[in-house]
Scaffold this motif. Sequence first.
Motif, PDB file in Angstrom:
ATOM      1  N   ASP A 191      -7.481   5.182 -12.620  1.00  0.00           N
ATOM      2  CA  ASP A 191      -6.997   3.937 -11.994  1.00  0.00           C
ATOM      3  C   ASP A 191      -8.028   3.391 -11.010  1.00  0.00           C
ATOM      4  O   ASP A 191      -8.248   2.179 -10.935  1.00  0.00           O
ATOM      5  N   GLY A 194      14.214   5.852  -3.609  1.00  0.00           N
ATOM      6  CA  GLY A 194      14.581   4.846  -4.624  1.00  0.00           C
ATOM      7  C   GLY A 194      13.426   4.518  -5.539  1.00  0.00           C
ATOM      8  O   GLY A 194      13.226   3.373  -5.916  1.00  0.00           O
ATOM      9  N   ILE A 198      18.662   5.400  -0.360  1.00  0.00           N
ATOM     10  CA  ILE A 198      17.882   5.171   0.862  1.00  0.00           C
ATOM     11  C   ILE A 198      16.411   5.185   0.489  1.00  0.00           C
ATOM     12  O   ILE A 198      15.902   6.178  -0.043  1.00  0.00           O
ATOM     13  N   GLU A 224       5.556   4.707  -5.831  1.00  0.00           N
ATOM     14  CA  GLU A 224       4.105   4.435  -5.844  1.00  0.00           C
ATOM     15  C   GLU A 224       3.672   3.968  -7.239  1.00  0.00           C
ATOM     16  O   GLU A 224       2.925   2.992  -7.396  1.00  0.00           O
ATOM     17  N   PRO A 242      12.519   3.337   1.833  1.00  0.00           N
ATOM     18  CA  PRO A 242      11.833   2.420   2.763  1.00  0.00           C
ATOM     19  C   PRO A 242      11.209   1.201   2.099  1.00  0.00           C
ATOM     20  O   PRO A 242      11.054   0.164   2.737  1.00  0.00           O
ATOM     21  N   ARG A 243      10.836   1.318   0.825  1.00  0.00           N
ATOM     22  CA  ARG A 243      10.201   0.172   0.161  1.00  0.00           C
ATOM     23  C   ARG A 243      11.202  -0.971   0.001  1.00  0.00           C
ATOM     24  O   ARG A 243      12.406  -0.739  -0.076  1.00  0.00           O
ATOM     25  N   MET A 288       8.134   5.764 -23.578  1.00  0.00           N
ATOM     26  CA  MET A 288       8.475   5.621 -22.166  1.00  0.00           C
ATOM     27  C   MET A 288       9.854   5.022 -21.906  1.00  0.00           C
ATOM     28  O   MET A 288      10.063   4.352 -20.897  1.00  0.00           O
ATOM     29  N   GLY A 331      10.297  12.233  -4.755  1.00  0.00           N
ATOM     30  CA  GLY A 331       9.044  12.030  -5.496  1.00  0.00           C
ATOM     31  C   GLY A 331       7.920  12.932  -5.050  1.00  0.00           C
ATOM     32  O   GLY A 331       8.121  14.091  -4.667  1.00  0.00           O
TER      33      GLY A 331
HETATM   34  C1  LIG Z   1       0.073   6.192  -9.651  1.00  0.00           C
HETATM   35  C2  LIG Z   1       1.010   6.900 -10.571  1.00  0.00           C
HETATM   36  C3  LIG Z   1       1.046   6.590 -11.904  1.00  0.00           C
HETATM   37  C4  LIG Z   1       1.921   7.225 -12.758  1.00  0.00           C
HETATM   38  N1  LIG Z   1       1.919   6.896 -14.076  1.00  0.00           N
HETATM   39  C5  LIG Z   1       2.780   7.491 -14.911  1.00  0.00           C
HETATM   40  C6  LIG Z   1       2.806   7.146 -16.290  1.00  0.00           C
HETATM   41  O1  LIG Z   1       2.031   6.327 -16.735  1.00  0.00           O
HETATM   42  N2  LIG Z   1       3.693   7.778 -17.110  1.00  0.00           N
HETATM   43  C7  LIG Z   1       4.551   8.715 -16.626  1.00  0.00           C
HETATM   44  O2  LIG Z   1       5.349   9.251 -17.400  1.00  0.00           O
HETATM   45  N3  LIG Z   1       4.556   9.059 -15.317  1.00  0.00           N
HETATM   46  C8  LIG Z   1       3.692   8.477 -14.469  1.00  0.00           C
HETATM   47  N4  LIG Z   1       3.661   8.845 -13.150  1.00  0.00           N
HETATM   48  C9  LIG Z   1       4.596   9.857 -12.709  1.00  0.00           C
HETATM   49  C10 LIG Z   1       5.649   9.198 -11.835  1.00  0.00           C
HETATM   50  O3  LIG Z   1       5.645   9.883 -10.630  1.00  0.00           O
HETATM   51  C11 LIG Z   1       7.021   9.203 -12.359  1.00  0.00           C
HETATM   52  O4  LIG Z   1       7.072   8.481 -13.545  1.00  0.00           O
HETATM   53  C12 LIG Z   1       8.024   8.590 -11.372  1.00  0.00           C
HETATM   54  O5  LIG Z   1       7.431   7.607 -10.600  1.00  0.00           O
HETATM   55  C13 LIG Z   1       8.623   9.611 -10.460  1.00  0.00           C
HETATM   56  O6  LIG Z   1       9.595   8.914  -9.763  1.00  0.00           O
HETATM   57  P1  LIG Z   1      10.197   9.454  -8.415  1.00  0.00           P
HETATM   58  O7  LIG Z   1      11.215   8.465  -8.032  1.00  0.00           O
HETATM   59  O8  LIG Z   1      10.636  10.859  -8.589  1.00  0.00           O
HETATM   60  O9  LIG Z   1       9.005   9.504  -7.411  1.00  0.00           O
HETATM   61  P2  LIG Z   1       8.277   8.363  -6.603  1.00  0.00           P
HETATM   62  O10 LIG Z   1       7.879   7.271  -7.507  1.00  0.00           O
HETATM   63  O11 LIG Z   1       7.236   9.056  -5.814  1.00  0.00           O
HETATM   64  O12 LIG Z   1       9.389   7.766  -5.646  1.00  0.00           O
HETATM   65  C14 LIG Z   1       9.969   8.500  -4.607  1.00  0.00           C
HETATM   66  C15 LIG Z   1      10.480   7.528  -3.578  1.00  0.00           C
HETATM   67  O13 LIG Z   1      11.122   8.263  -2.555  1.00  0.00           O
HETATM   68  C16 LIG Z   1      10.890   7.624  -1.334  1.00  0.00           C
HETATM   69  N5  LIG Z   1      11.051   8.623  -0.282  1.00  0.00           N
HETATM   70  C17 LIG Z   1      10.323   9.751  -0.080  1.00  0.00           C
HETATM   71  N6  LIG Z   1      10.791  10.407   1.006  1.00  0.00           N
HETATM   72  C18 LIG Z   1      11.820   9.680   1.483  1.00  0.00           C
HETATM   73  C19 LIG Z   1      12.684   9.840   2.600  1.00  0.00           C
HETATM   74  N7  LIG Z   1      12.586  10.894   3.423  1.00  0.00           N
HETATM   75  N8  LIG Z   1      13.625   8.897   2.810  1.00  0.00           N
HETATM   76  C20 LIG Z   1      13.756   7.830   1.964  1.00  0.00           C
HETATM   77  N9  LIG Z   1      12.955   7.638   0.901  1.00  0.00           N
HETATM   78  C21 LIG Z   1      11.993   8.553   0.667  1.00  0.00           C
HETATM   79  C22 LIG Z   1       9.482   7.071  -1.440  1.00  0.00           C
HETATM   80  O14 LIG Z   1       9.319   5.946  -0.605  1.00  0.00           O
HETATM   81  C23 LIG Z   1       9.382   6.712  -2.918  1.00  0.00           C
HETATM   82  O15 LIG Z   1       9.578   5.342  -3.164  1.00  0.00           O
HETATM   83  C24 LIG Z   1       2.784   8.223 -12.266  1.00  0.00           C
HETATM   84  C25 LIG Z   1       2.734   8.541 -10.916  1.00  0.00           C
HETATM   85  C26 LIG Z   1       1.866   7.891 -10.067  1.00  0.00           C
HETATM   86  C27 LIG Z   1       1.852   8.255  -8.623  1.00  0.00           C
END
Ligand SMILES: Cc1cc2nc3c(=O)[nH]c(=O)nc-3n(C[C@H](O)[C@H](O)[C@H](O)COP(=O)(O)OP(=O)(O)OC[C@H]3O[C@@H](n4cnc5c(N)ncnc54)[C@H](O)[C@@H]3O)c2cc1C
Length: 464
Positions: free
Chosen positions: A213, A15, A38, A48, A40-41, A66, A165
């Motif tokens: 950061d 999520g 689903i 993150e 955990p947060r 954005m 993610g």
């Molecule tokens: C510190 C940081 C700064 C960033 N800054 C930028 C920015 O400025 N601009 C930009 O365009 N992009 C940025 N990014 C890229 C960023 O990853 C994406 O914008 C976006 O957060 C990706 O979202 P996501 O949901 O795919 O991944 P994530 O944010 O990693 O979320 C995935 C989620 O899945 C959950 N998860 C994982 N495995 C499981 C499981 N087995 N069961 C249940 N839950 C699970 C995790 O708890 C997590 O909350 C940044 C990334 C990071 C890490």
Amino acid sequence: MTETIRNADVLIIGGGLSGTMLAVQLLRLPGQRRILVIEPRAELGRGEAYSAVELGHTLNGNAARMSVDPDNADDLTEWLTDYIGAGGWPESAEQPVPVSELFPPRGLFGVYAQQRLAEAKALSASTVEHVRGEVVDLQVSADSTLLTLDNGQQLRGARAVLATGMFPAARTPQTESSGLNAAAVDPWDVQAMTQIDAQAPVLIIGSGLTMVDAVVSLEQAGHRGPIEIFSRHGLLPHARRQPPSWEDFLAADHSLRSPLQLLREVRRQCRLALAQGIDWQAPLDTVRAHIGRLWSQASEREKRQFVRHVRPWWESHHHRSPPLSAQLVARLREEGRLRIRAASFKGLEPGGEGVTIRLRARGEQVIRQVSGAALINSSGIEYDWRRVARPLPRQLLERGLIQPGPLALGIAADASGAVLDAEGNVSQRLFAMGPPLRGMWWESTAVTDVAIQAKALAAKLTQF
Ligand SMILES: Cc1cc2nc3c(=O)[nH]c(=O)nc-3n(C[C@H](O)[C@H](O)[C@H](O)COP(=O)(O)OP(=O)(O)OC[C@H]3O[C@@H](n4cnc5c(N)ncnc54)[C@H](O)[C@@H]3O)c2cc1C
């Protein structure tokens, strides 16, 4: 046991921004679906990236870049205008620029994502529910998917989506990775950094945006000592500026280009721009829209060439630093407090006060030791799922439900995000989006990538 299984139309695993935006897009489509996310947060929409609490941890693009709505590039600017108008983010007044040019704190961006989810929920006949927990196993049958959570709970859904993610890298000799992680301070934990002696040297491994950061966190925590940064190529991210528009030179030419041809052409365009007094970021920014197509058309050999020769350059020029953070890094460098060196991390030296690491400088054979009061690991992301020590990636690989993506970056899928199993069959039940598809698109992580994929995948999921 069976009667405790909850049923849904779509199960979204993760999520963060990806899972949340997929839920938003599904809610906006006609029909009545039950969607479970689903995660955990405690909160959806953050992951993150957008759990950041420090105001100095901002997006690396301005509000104009954005939006989470692929149909409205002004969506974030509009939301932010209302938010600031209602008294939110008062510190933004210190920056005398239009709202569209502000770089919002990432924590605030999380609030924006959450608000778009709440609005979509209020207007939809479909439902979205947050189930807290980590998915530790997944099975696929002819007509459904079955998830098992870390608390033993089971969820059944017609389809499941991996929106898991990014996984942090342990990029160290395997046996030492846990030692490194235990010894390192979290790059985003300002509170933990206040415990470090303010005048003592701090070591940072990795020189990308996470390092930026970490430097912001150290500054906020009152650290005023030396900062020694080590990364394989010793390259810093460039600062993001606001370049004027430039002709989309790749749009006119759809012929396949090798990565080296592409690099040559981009350099030529940058030289042309500079000769006209225009920022080199202008031509480079036009490449972004084509990178997925170019990458997916490239042969395995060309992809390898790109990763070997172009990647460090691409990372430092394309993944740019927010201007205020870049100014801080530049100032500390000028003051001689921050140094960056090209060196590979070779391990952690046990014992002693503070922390001692082993490094090999680029071009040298000899391994040296460097000591500091603290160490920050900002060495990035592990994209190879075979090396991720979490239960779900392991189980999926063991069950043969997924296979590594090109160059073992993430997992393999078709263009719609339907994953490929170990035999190469396209799944009708299991999908992926965002960072797990790194190998398919190269850029599959940023806000705009995720927003576009969420809309397309939602449409696909409702076709069945
Ligand atoms: C510190 C940081 C700064 C960033 N800054 C930028 C920015 O400025 N601009 C930009 O365009 N992009 C940025 N990014 C890229 C960023 O990853 C994406 O914008 C976006 O957060 C990706 O979202 P996501 O949901 O795919 O991944 P994530 O944010 O990693 O979320 C995935 C989620 O899945 C959950 N998860 C994982 N495995 C499981 C499981 N087995 N069961 C249940 N839950 C699970 C995790 O708890 C997590 O909350 C940044 C990334 C990071 C890490």
